[in-house]
Each structure stands twice: as C-alpha cells, then as structure tokens.
Design a protein around this motif. Structure first.
Motif, PDB file in Angstrom:
ATOM      1  N   ASP A  34       0.972  -1.392   0.105  1.00  0.00           N
ATOM      2  CA  ASP A  34       0.442  -0.002   0.090  1.00  0.00           C
ATOM      3  C   ASP A  34       1.221   1.439  -0.006  1.00  0.00           C
ATOM      4  OD1 ASP A  34      -1.916   2.264   0.746  1.00  0.00           O
ATOM      5  OD2 ASP A  34      -2.748   1.573   2.522  1.00  0.00           O
ATOM      6  N   PHE A  35       1.015   2.108  -1.571  1.00  0.00           N
ATOM      7  CA  PHE A  35       2.034   3.286  -1.551  1.00  0.00           C
ATOM      8  C   PHE A  35       1.677   4.229  -0.603  1.00  0.00           C
ATOM      9  CE2 PHE A  35       3.578   6.464  -3.958  1.00  0.00           C
ATOM     10  CZ  PHE A  35       4.697   6.474  -3.570  1.00  0.00           C
ATOM     11  N   GLU A  36       0.111   4.133  -0.812  1.00  0.00           N
ATOM     12  CA  GLU A  36      -0.647   5.139  -0.227  1.00  0.00           C
ATOM     13  C   GLU A  36      -0.452   5.575   1.023  1.00  0.00           C
ATOM     14  OE1 GLU A  36      -1.659   8.238  -2.462  1.00  0.00           O
ATOM     15  OE2 GLU A  36      -0.940   6.836  -4.127  1.00  0.00           O
ATOM     16  N   GLY A  37      -0.912   5.003   1.957  1.00  0.00           N
ATOM     17  CA  GLY A  37      -0.953   3.807   2.709  1.00  0.00           C
ATOM     18  C   GLY A  37       0.954   4.679   3.745  1.00  0.00           C
ATOM     19  N   VAL A  38       2.011   3.956   3.048  1.00  0.00           N
ATOM     20  CA  VAL A  38       3.195   4.493   3.621  1.00  0.00           C
ATOM     21  C   VAL A  38       3.337   5.984   2.916  1.00  0.00           C
ATOM     22  CG1 VAL A  38       5.522   3.940   2.850  1.00  0.00           C
ATOM     23  CG2 VAL A  38       4.011   2.209   3.202  1.00  0.00           C
ATOM     24  N   SER A  39       3.032   6.135   2.411  1.00  0.00           N
ATOM     25  CA  SER A  39       3.289   7.469   2.118  1.00  0.00           C
ATOM     26  C   SER A  39       2.647   9.078   2.849  1.00  0.00           C
ATOM     27  CB  SER A  39       2.451   8.368   0.590  1.00  0.00           C
ATOM     28  OG  SER A  39       3.548   7.181  -0.613  1.00  0.00           O
ATOM     29  N   ALA A  40       1.281   8.205   3.651  1.00  0.00           N
ATOM     30  CA  ALA A  40       0.625   9.255   4.698  1.00  0.00           C
ATOM     31  C   ALA A  40       0.766   9.127   5.577  1.00  0.00           C
ATOM     32  CB  ALA A  40      -0.665   8.205   4.401  1.00  0.00           C
ATOM     33  N   LEU A  41       1.764   8.124   5.940  1.00  0.00           N
ATOM     34  CA  LEU A  41       2.212   7.272   7.532  1.00  0.00           C
ATOM     35  C   LEU A  41       3.885   8.654   7.756  1.00  0.00           C
ATOM     36  CD1 LEU A  41       2.104   4.338   7.712  1.00  0.00           C
ATOM     37  CD2 LEU A  41       1.190   5.919   8.943  1.00  0.00           C
ATOM     38  N   TRP A  42       4.892   8.949   6.318  1.00  0.00           N
ATOM     39  CA  TRP A  42       5.659   9.903   6.842  1.00  0.00           C
ATOM     40  C   TRP A  42       5.085  11.265   6.289  1.00  0.00           C
ATOM     41  CZ3 TRP A  42      10.718   9.173   6.870  1.00  0.00           C
ATOM     42  CH2 TRP A  42      10.829   7.243   6.264  1.00  0.00           C
ATOM     43  N   LEU A  43       6.019  12.082   7.720  1.00  0.00           N
ATOM     44  CA  LEU A  43       5.880  13.356   7.612  1.00  0.00           C
ATOM     45  C   LEU A  43       6.059  14.234   6.917  1.00  0.00           C
ATOM     46  CD1 LEU A  43       6.142  15.089  10.247  1.00  0.00           C
ATOM     47  CD2 LEU A  43       8.270  15.162  10.467  1.00  0.00           C
ATOM     48  N   THR A  61      17.385  11.575   1.337  1.00  0.00           N
ATOM     49  CA  THR A  61      16.969  13.054   2.339  1.00  0.00           C
ATOM     50  C   THR A  61      15.867  13.338   1.302  1.00  0.00           C
ATOM     51  OG1 THR A  61      19.130  12.784   2.908  1.00  0.00           O
ATOM     52  CG2 THR A  61      16.923  15.378   3.293  1.00  0.00           C
ATOM     53  N   GLY A  62      14.687  14.041   2.529  1.00  0.00           N
ATOM     54  CA  GLY A  62      13.135  14.406   1.279  1.00  0.00           C
ATOM     55  C   GLY A  62      12.490  13.249   1.379  1.00  0.00           C
ATOM     56  N   ARG A  63      11.223  14.164   1.229  1.00  0.00           N
ATOM     57  CA  ARG A  63       9.858  12.931   0.562  1.00  0.00           C
ATOM     58  C   ARG A  63      10.236  12.195  -1.015  1.00  0.00           C
ATOM     59  NH1 ARG A  63       5.702  12.670   3.926  1.00  0.00           N
ATOM     60  NH2 ARG A  63       4.058  11.759   1.965  1.00  0.00           N
ATOM     61  N   GLY A  64      10.762  13.330  -1.250  1.00  0.00           N
ATOM     62  CA  GLY A  64      10.625  12.731  -3.526  1.00  0.00           C
ATOM     63  C   GLY A  64      11.737  11.499  -2.943  1.00  0.00           C
ATOM     64  N   GLU A  65      12.653  11.644  -2.542  1.00  0.00           N
ATOM     65  CA  GLU A  65      13.667  10.352  -2.441  1.00  0.00           C
ATOM     66  C   GLU A  65      13.176   9.310  -1.680  1.00  0.00           C
ATOM     67  OE1 GLU A  65      18.315   9.929  -1.780  1.00  0.00           O
ATOM     68  OE2 GLU A  65      18.067  12.159  -2.393  1.00  0.00           O
ATOM     69  N   VAL A  66      12.754   9.447  -0.663  1.00  0.00           N
ATOM     70  CA  VAL A  66      12.540   8.892   0.549  1.00  0.00           C
ATOM     71  C   VAL A  66      11.557   7.718  -0.586  1.00  0.00           C
ATOM     72  CG1 VAL A  66      10.998   8.002   2.628  1.00  0.00           C
ATOM     73  CG2 VAL A  66      13.296   9.805   2.649  1.00  0.00           C
ATOM     74  N   LEU A  67      10.210   8.488  -0.914  1.00  0.00           N
ATOM     75  CA  LEU A  67       9.140   7.678  -0.628  1.00  0.00           C
ATOM     76  C   LEU A  67       9.352   7.380  -2.596  1.00  0.00           C
ATOM     77  CD1 LEU A  67       5.732  10.177  -0.366  1.00  0.00           C
ATOM     78  CD2 LEU A  67       6.842   7.866   1.392  1.00  0.00           C
ATOM     79  N   ARG A  68      10.390   7.530  -3.444  1.00  0.00           N
ATOM     80  CA  ARG A  68      10.536   6.860  -4.571  1.00  0.00           C
ATOM     81  C   ARG A  68      10.920   5.482  -4.247  1.00  0.00           C
ATOM     82  NH1 ARG A  68      11.547  11.622  -6.558  1.00  0.00           N
ATOM     83  NH2 ARG A  68      13.612  12.063  -5.971  1.00  0.00           N
ATOM     84  N   SER A  69      12.139   5.496  -3.275  1.00  0.00           N
ATOM     85  CA  SER A  69      12.854   4.089  -2.290  1.00  0.00           C
ATOM     86  C   SER A  69      11.960   2.981  -2.107  1.00  0.00           C
ATOM     87  CB  SER A  69      13.178   4.412  -1.401  1.00  0.00           C
ATOM     88  OG  SER A  69      13.208   4.688  -0.090  1.00  0.00           O
ATOM     89  N   TYR A  70      11.224   3.500  -1.181  1.00  0.00           N
ATOM     90  CA  TYR A  70       9.651   2.554  -1.478  1.00  0.00           C
ATOM     91  C   TYR A  70       8.913   2.435  -2.440  1.00  0.00           C
ATOM     92  CZ  TYR A  70      10.759   2.989   3.341  1.00  0.00           C
ATOM     93  OH  TYR A  70      10.991   2.861   5.286  1.00  0.00           O
ATOM     94  N   ALA A  71       8.570   3.212  -3.610  1.00  0.00           N
ATOM     95  CA  ALA A  71       7.944   2.766  -4.250  1.00  0.00           C
ATOM     96  C   ALA A  71       8.603   1.092  -4.755  1.00  0.00           C
ATOM     97  CB  ALA A  71       7.662   3.622  -5.557  1.00  0.00           C
ATOM     98  N   LEU A  72      10.111   1.707  -5.039  1.00  0.00           N
ATOM     99  CA  LEU A  72      11.429   1.089  -6.088  1.00  0.00           C
ATOM    100  C   LEU A  72      11.206  -0.631  -5.332  1.00  0.00           C
ATOM    101  CD1 LEU A  72      13.341   0.001  -7.923  1.00  0.00           C
ATOM    102  CD2 LEU A  72      15.143   1.080  -6.470  1.00  0.00           C
ATOM    103  N   ILE A  73      11.011  -0.826  -3.836  1.00  0.00           N
ATOM    104  CA  ILE A  73      10.692  -1.939  -2.546  1.00  0.00           C
ATOM    105  C   ILE A  73       9.577  -2.751  -3.440  1.00  0.00           C
ATOM    106  CG2 ILE A  73      10.601  -2.551  -0.548  1.00  0.00           C
ATOM    107  CD1 ILE A  73      12.824  -0.293   0.132  1.00  0.00           C
ATOM    108  N   MET A  74       8.637  -1.953  -3.189  1.00  0.00           N
ATOM    109  CA  MET A  74       7.264  -2.808  -3.374  1.00  0.00           C
ATOM    110  C   MET A  74       7.314  -3.392  -4.739  1.00  0.00           C
ATOM    111  SD  MET A  74       4.518  -0.058  -1.334  1.00  0.00           S
ATOM    112  CE  MET A  74       4.932   0.663   0.268  1.00  0.00           C
TER     113      MET A  74
END
Length: 168
Positions: A34-43, A61-74
């Motif tokens: 659930d990428f949207e769920g992960v995204s919503a939990l980050w500050l 560092t930074g929202r873009g980099e962090v969330l891209r990493s989760y998208a890649l992992i998922m």
C-alpha cells in the motif's frame, strides 16, 4: 496539541499506544504493498526534511527520495512479511523513538512458472522516529541495519574476535 509528558501517566500511555499503532500501520502498509498508506504515514509539514536508511543503502533525504525508494522496493518485492520483536518506545515531548528488530521474510519474482520466488529471511534492527502532528504521529526518520549472524561459512582460520588464535 498537548505533549505526552504534559498529560500524566494516562496521556503518556495513550501516546505510546498511538505511536505503536502508527508503527504497526507502517509495516502493514509495506506488507500489503500500500504505497499510499506508506506515503500518508511519513511527515509532510513542508519544513522538516525526512530521512531514511534501508539496509545497505546510503542516507535518503527528502520526501521525493524516500518515497521513491519505497515505490522501488514494493515494485520489486513479490512478498514481504515483518515479525517485529524487541519493540521499545521512548517519548520526549512531541517526538517518539521506536526501536525494534524486524524479522523479515521476503520473496522475489517467481521463476519458471512458480507462484512465488524463493523466500529469504533477514534480521534487521530498526529505529523509527515519529513526530506528533495535528494529523497523528508521522514518521520523521527510519533507519534499518542488518544484523550479522554467524553462518556455517564463517571463517575459522586466523584470529578470533578477541584477537586470539582459535583452539581446536
């Protein structure tokens, strides 16, 4: 918002429960992809940079980099399950630090028509830092590091950990 340490024991217990629920929601969102769920939990306060360190990765560092990493992992993980142990929560004002051991079971893409690729177990220690916001507890930083375990392939030649020669 009132701080946990300003609310007495009951407020502190409620804050710890809310932090634990946010921490659990993070891992559940990862397990279900659930990428949207992960995204919503980050500050996402527009001012505080978030950070993340996955095992073996550099600091992101930074929202873009962090969330891209989760998208890649998922996108590259067919199956993942976290069994959390050794969970500890520390509160200081509007900040919470959660430490835990992630006992991870994961599988990659299937090969040769199989339903799921080979499953791999991994032991990782993690620190999740949360901030109390008007929208609940949000992840400010996640740092995960692999736990090195002794294997059958361990080199028994040469000096031991304490610098002495091994004995037969």
């Amino acid at each position: 918002m009132s701080r946990p340490d300003e609310r007495g024991a009951a407020g502190r217990a409620a804050a710890e429960a809310a932090v634990e629920a946010a921490n659990t929601a993070f891992y559940e969102a990862m397990e279900t992809g659930d990428f949207e769920g992960v995204s919503a939990l980050w500050l996402d306060d527009g001012a505080t940079p978030i950070t993340c360190v996955h095992p073996g990765w550099p600091v992101l560092t930074g929202r873009g980099e962090v969330l891209r990493s989760y998208a890649l992992i998922m996108a590259n993980t067919e199956y993942i399950q976290f069994f959390l142990t050794d969970l500890r929560i520390s509160l200081a004002g509007g900040t919470a630090v959660v430490t835990c051991t992630e006992n991870i079971l994961s599988g990659g893409p299937a090969e040769d028509g199989a339903e799921l690729g080979p499953l791999v177990g991994q032991l990782v220690v993690a620190t999740n830092v949360f901030r109390d916001t008007p929208d609940g507890w949000k992840i400010w930083s996640h740092h995960a590091s692999p736990v090195l375990t002794e294997t059958e392939d361990t080199d028994t030649e040469g000096p031991g950990v304490d610098g002495t020669e091994p004995t037969a």
